[in-house]
Design a protein around this motif. Structure first.
Motif, PDB file in Angstrom:
ATOM      1  N   GLU A 172       0.821  -1.211   0.000  1.00 15.65           N
ATOM      2  CA  GLU A 172       0.000   0.000   0.000  1.00 15.65           C
ATOM      3  C   GLU A 172       0.856   1.264   0.000  1.00 15.65           C
ATOM      4  O   GLU A 172       0.452   2.300  -0.537  1.00 15.65           O
ATOM      5  N   GLU A 173       2.048   1.189   0.565  1.00 15.75           N
ATOM      6  CA  GLU A 173       2.927   2.353   0.517  1.00 15.75           C
ATOM      7  C   GLU A 173       3.514   2.531  -0.880  1.00 15.75           C
ATOM      8  O   GLU A 173       3.624   3.664  -1.383  1.00 15.75           O
ATOM      9  N   VAL A 174       3.902   1.437  -1.518  1.00 14.40           N
ATOM     10  CA  VAL A 174       4.380   1.524  -2.900  1.00 14.40           C
ATOM     11  C   VAL A 174       3.310   2.185  -3.762  1.00 14.40           C
ATOM     12  O   VAL A 174       3.592   3.099  -4.551  1.00 14.40           O
ATOM     13  N   ALA A 175       2.069   1.762  -3.597  1.00 16.76           N
ATOM     14  CA  ALA A 175       0.962   2.350  -4.353  1.00 16.76           C
ATOM     15  C   ALA A 175       0.793   3.822  -4.011  1.00 16.76           C
ATOM     16  O   ALA A 175       0.555   4.662  -4.897  1.00 16.76           O
ATOM     17  N   GLY A 176       0.929   4.166  -2.739  1.00  9.84           N
ATOM     18  CA  GLY A 176       0.771   5.552  -2.328  1.00  9.84           C
ATOM     19  C   GLY A 176       1.785   6.477  -2.981  1.00  9.84           C
ATOM     20  O   GLY A 176       1.474   7.620  -3.336  1.00  9.84           O
ATOM     21  N   HIS A 177       3.001   5.974  -3.162  1.00 10.52           N
ATOM     22  CA  HIS A 177       4.048   6.791  -3.775  1.00 10.52           C
ATOM     23  C   HIS A 177       3.932   6.856  -5.297  1.00 10.52           C
ATOM     24  O   HIS A 177       4.216   7.895  -5.897  1.00 10.52           O
ATOM     25  N   TYR A 178       3.530   5.733  -5.921  1.00  4.71           N
ATOM     26  CA  TYR A 178       3.717   5.626  -7.366  1.00  4.71           C
ATOM     27  C   TYR A 178       2.464   5.326  -8.189  1.00  4.71           C
ATOM     28  O   TYR A 178       2.524   5.425  -9.424  1.00  4.71           O
ATOM     29  N   ALA A 179       1.351   4.964  -7.580  1.00  2.51           N
ATOM     30  CA  ALA A 179       0.184   4.563  -8.372  1.00  2.51           C
ATOM     31  C   ALA A 179      -0.400   5.715  -9.187  1.00  2.51           C
ATOM     32  O   ALA A 179      -1.035   5.490 -10.213  1.00  2.51           O
ATOM     33  N   GLY A 180      -0.175   6.941  -8.746  1.00  5.04           N
ATOM     34  CA  GLY A 180      -0.677   8.076  -9.503  1.00  5.04           C
ATOM     35  C   GLY A 180       0.018   8.265 -10.835  1.00  5.04           C
ATOM     36  O   GLY A 180      -0.545   8.853 -11.764  1.00  5.04           O
ATOM     37  N   SER A 181       1.233   7.766 -10.948  1.00  7.93           N
ATOM     38  CA  SER A 181       2.026   7.962 -12.160  1.00  7.93           C
ATOM     39  C   SER A 181       2.337   6.676 -12.906  1.00  7.93           C
ATOM     40  O   SER A 181       2.688   6.716 -14.090  1.00  7.93           O
ATOM     41  N   HIS A 182       2.226   5.524 -12.231  1.00  7.94           N
ATOM     42  CA  HIS A 182       2.658   4.258 -12.815  1.00  7.94           C
ATOM     43  C   HIS A 182       1.616   3.157 -12.606  1.00  7.94           C
ATOM     44  O   HIS A 182       0.915   3.145 -11.591  1.00  7.94           O
ATOM     45  N   ALA A 183       1.581   2.234 -13.551  1.00  9.15           N
ATOM     46  CA  ALA A 183       0.895   0.961 -13.328  1.00  9.15           C
ATOM     47  C   ALA A 183       1.877   0.048 -12.602  1.00  9.15           C
ATOM     48  O   ALA A 183       3.035  -0.085 -13.019  1.00  9.15           O
ATOM     49  N   ILE A 184       1.429  -0.566 -11.522  1.00 10.08           N
ATOM     50  CA  ILE A 184       2.321  -1.315 -10.636  1.00 10.08           C
ATOM     51  C   ILE A 184       1.988  -2.798 -10.710  1.00 10.08           C
ATOM     52  O   ILE A 184       0.838  -3.196 -10.556  1.00 10.08           O
ATOM     53  N   ALA A 185       3.011  -3.613 -10.952  1.00  7.19           N
ATOM     54  CA  ALA A 185       2.822  -5.064 -10.989  1.00  7.19           C
ATOM     55  C   ALA A 185       3.868  -5.731 -10.095  1.00  7.19           C
ATOM     56  O   ALA A 185       5.050  -5.376 -10.142  1.00  7.19           O
ATOM     57  N   GLU A 186       3.423  -6.672  -9.286  1.00  8.72           N
ATOM     58  CA  GLU A 186       4.354  -7.440  -8.458  1.00  8.72           C
ATOM     59  C   GLU A 186       4.983  -8.533  -9.319  1.00  8.72           C
ATOM     60  O   GLU A 186       4.286  -9.335  -9.930  1.00  8.72           O
ATOM     61  N   LEU A 187       6.311  -8.570  -9.345  1.00 11.66           N
ATOM     62  CA  LEU A 187       7.029  -9.546 -10.160  1.00 11.66           C
ATOM     63  C   LEU A 187       7.389 -10.811  -9.397  1.00 11.66           C
ATOM     64  O   LEU A 187       7.388 -11.900  -9.959  1.00 11.66           O
ATOM     65  N   SER A 188       7.739 -10.658  -8.146  1.00 10.94           N
ATOM     66  CA  SER A 188       8.128 -11.828  -7.352  1.00 10.94           C
ATOM     67  C   SER A 188       8.040 -11.483  -5.874  1.00 10.94           C
ATOM     68  O   SER A 188       8.060 -10.313  -5.486  1.00 10.94           O
ATOM     69  N   ARG A 189       7.971 -12.531  -5.083  1.00  8.46           N
ATOM     70  CA  ARG A 189       7.878 -12.396  -3.623  1.00  8.46           C
ATOM     71  C   ARG A 189       8.540 -13.630  -3.025  1.00  8.46           C
ATOM     72  O   ARG A 189       8.164 -14.759  -3.333  1.00  8.46           O
ATOM     73  N   LYS A 190       9.550 -13.422  -2.165  1.00 10.20           N
ATOM     74  CA  LYS A 190      10.301 -14.552  -1.628  1.00 10.20           C
ATOM     75  C   LYS A 190      10.793 -14.230  -0.223  1.00 10.20           C
ATOM     76  O   LYS A 190      11.341 -13.157   0.020  1.00 10.20           O
ATOM     77  N   ASP A 191      10.624 -15.175   0.685  1.00  9.33           N
ATOM     78  CA  ASP A 191      11.178 -15.038   2.028  1.00  9.33           C
ATOM     79  C   ASP A 191      12.671 -15.353   1.959  1.00  9.33           C
ATOM     80  O   ASP A 191      13.061 -16.476   1.634  1.00  9.33           O
TER      81      ASP A 191
END
Length: 219
Positions: A172-191
């Motif tokens: 939600e913070e990534v979206a807060g900073h960048y969603a107004g200007s960019h389409a955001i896609a998660e590429l990977s997630r790993k512990d």
């Protein structure tokens, strides 16, 4: 963070954030952005990351911003490059061939100084800053790069288990900073706790590395 914090880390060789290998997220995902062979890639708060050498070997042009003169000197030494060093408003400008580094305060850097950017690769910049600074940093990156595409890496963990940096940055913070200007896609997630010894030894129970692709809506 205060400048003195990072300057002291470099002076005392406290470099737990520096990886001894090229980041697999970069190698795996840079082709997704459809860059030209000589594209110019911007690395904010770049340190002396080995990713720079890999990008140069791949034919890209690289421009970085880094506070520590020690880091920049060690970077050029490791790459066996002799830089031309001049001044800019915020510090020193180091340049050799397809590599240029603005050594100094990234918040004093201007888009006219930086020049064209085809991709921002934020491996460890956003997560290096406390929440009080991240909004201003994200706005600066958008202004500097004219909202260029971005490959962003963040971490997720319970801050009650250990204090950063690196700090946790949730979706939600990534979206807060960048969603107004960019389409955001998660590429990977790993512990990646097993390979993050400082966090594991501190008792952190989950340390998740997340890669994001940010593509500009209008540019």
């Amino acid at each position: 963070m205060e400048h003195d914090f990072w300057q002291t880390r470099w002076k005392n060789d406290q470099l737990g954030f520096h990886l001894s290998f090229v980041h697999p997220i970069l190698k795996r995902n840079v082709s997704r952005f459809g860059l030209a062979g000589d594209a110019r890639i911007f690395l904010p708060l770049c340190g002396k990351t080995l990713d720079i050498g890999w990008l140069l070997e791949s034919g890209y042009r690289v421009v970085g911003a880094e506070l520590s003169e020690i880091a920049v000197g060690q970077l050029f030494e490791a790459l066996k490059l002799v830089p031309d060093i001049s001044s800019w408003e915020g510090g020193q400008y180091w340049q050799s061939g397809r590599l240029a580094i603005f050594q100094g305060d990234i918040f004093r850097l201007k888009s006219d100084d930086l020049g064209p950017v085809d991709l921002v690769y934020d491996r460890a910049a956003l997560v290096a800053l406390p929440s009080s600074m991240r909004g201003a940093y994200a706005a600066q990156i958008l202004a500097l790069s004219h909202a260029a595409p971005q490959l962003l890496i963040t971490f997720e963990y319970d801050p009650a288990e250990k204090a950063g940096p690196p700090f946790p940055v949730l979706p939600e913070e990534v979206a807060g900073h960048y969603a107004g200007s960019h389409a955001i896609a998660e590429l990977s997630r790993k512990d990646v706790l097993e390979s993050s010894l400082n966090f594991k030894e501190a008792g952190v129970t989950r340390f998740v590395e997340v890669a994001w692709q940010l593509m500009p809506r209008h540019r």
